[in-house]
Design a protein around this motif. Structure first.
Motif, PDB file in Angstrom:
ATOM      1  N   HIS A  68       0.837  -1.191   0.000  1.00 37.87           N
ATOM      2  CA  HIS A  68       0.000   0.000   0.000  1.00 37.87           C
ATOM      3  C   HIS A  68       0.881   1.253   0.000  1.00 37.87           C
ATOM      4  CE1 HIS A  68      -3.710  -2.237   0.675  1.00 37.87           C
ATOM      5  NE2 HIS A  68      -3.052  -2.940   1.592  1.00 37.87           N
ATOM      6  N   LYS A  69       0.581   2.189  -0.875  1.00 43.97           N
ATOM      7  CA  LYS A  69       1.387   3.404  -0.990  1.00 43.97           C
ATOM      8  C   LYS A  69       1.445   4.189   0.323  1.00 43.97           C
ATOM      9  CE  LYS A  69       0.699   4.076  -5.898  1.00 43.97           C
ATOM     10  NZ  LYS A  69       0.146   4.943  -6.946  1.00 43.97           N
ATOM     11  N   ILE A  70       0.350   4.231   1.039  1.00 42.40           N
ATOM     12  CA  ILE A  70       0.315   5.012   2.287  1.00 42.40           C
ATOM     13  C   ILE A  70       1.202   4.396   3.365  1.00 42.40           C
ATOM     14  CG2 ILE A  70      -1.691   3.868   3.308  1.00 42.40           C
ATOM     15  CD1 ILE A  70      -2.545   6.720   4.245  1.00 42.40           C
ATOM     16  N   ALA A  71       1.543   3.117   3.228  1.00 40.00           N
ATOM     17  CA  ALA A  71       2.376   2.457   4.239  1.00 40.00           C
ATOM     18  C   ALA A  71       3.730   3.144   4.374  1.00 40.00           C
ATOM     19  CB  ALA A  71       2.553   0.985   3.887  1.00 40.00           C
ATOM     20  N   VAL A  72       4.282   3.615   3.275  1.00 38.97           N
ATOM     21  CA  VAL A  72       5.580   4.293   3.317  1.00 38.97           C
ATOM     22  C   VAL A  72       5.468   5.560   4.169  1.00 38.97           C
ATOM     23  CG1 VAL A  72       7.389   5.390   1.942  1.00 38.97           C
ATOM     24  CG2 VAL A  72       6.223   3.367   1.063  1.00 38.97           C
ATOM     25  N   LYS A  73       4.403   6.309   3.972  1.00 41.05           N
ATOM     26  CA  LYS A  73       4.212   7.547   4.736  1.00 41.05           C
ATOM     27  C   LYS A  73       3.943   7.249   6.206  1.00 41.05           C
ATOM     28  CE  LYS A  73       2.670  10.201   0.804  1.00 41.05           C
ATOM     29  NZ  LYS A  73       1.615  10.925   0.156  1.00 41.05           N
TER      30      LYS A  73
END
Length: 112
Positions: A68-73
């Motif tokens: 999930h892209k938001i996991a990095v943030k």
């Protein structure tokens, strides 16, 4: 999460209870990455990461939602930038190669 609202202690306590319930449900339903992502968001929004085992959260749960892209943030927001190399190593060991490329790109942003 971005505006860091002032959260009253009673609200934080309720959020902690919800988070503990969610964690218990995650153990029963390990196939739902969105549930894990919701758990991590609650930790971030309500500042609850100190109530949980940091290595479990950082290395285990993030490996489960790494796609999930938001996991990095979220990883950065929860203060795990210093564990990024350990985390990427774990992804490599799990052979999550497609996912770890996104995380490797993020290393440059953490380090710069």
């Amino acid at each position: 999460m971005r505006i860091s609202p002032n959260i009253k202690p009673c609200v934080r306590e309720d959020a902690l209870k919800l988070t503990l319930d969610l964690k218990a449900n995650m153990k029963e339903n390990t196939e739902n990455s969105l549930m894990v992502l919701g758990f991590l968001m609650l930790l971030s929004i309500y500042g609850l990461v100190t109530y949980f085992n940091e290595d479990e959260v950082c290395l285990e749960l993030f490996a489960f939602v790494a796609q999930h892209k938001i996991a990095v943030k979220l990883f950065e927001a929860l203060g795990f930038a210093n564990k990024l190399s350990d985390f990427v190593e774990k992804l490599i060991k799990r052979k999550q190669f497609v996912v770890h490329i996104n995380w490797l790109r993020r290393i440059n942003k953490f380090l710069c």
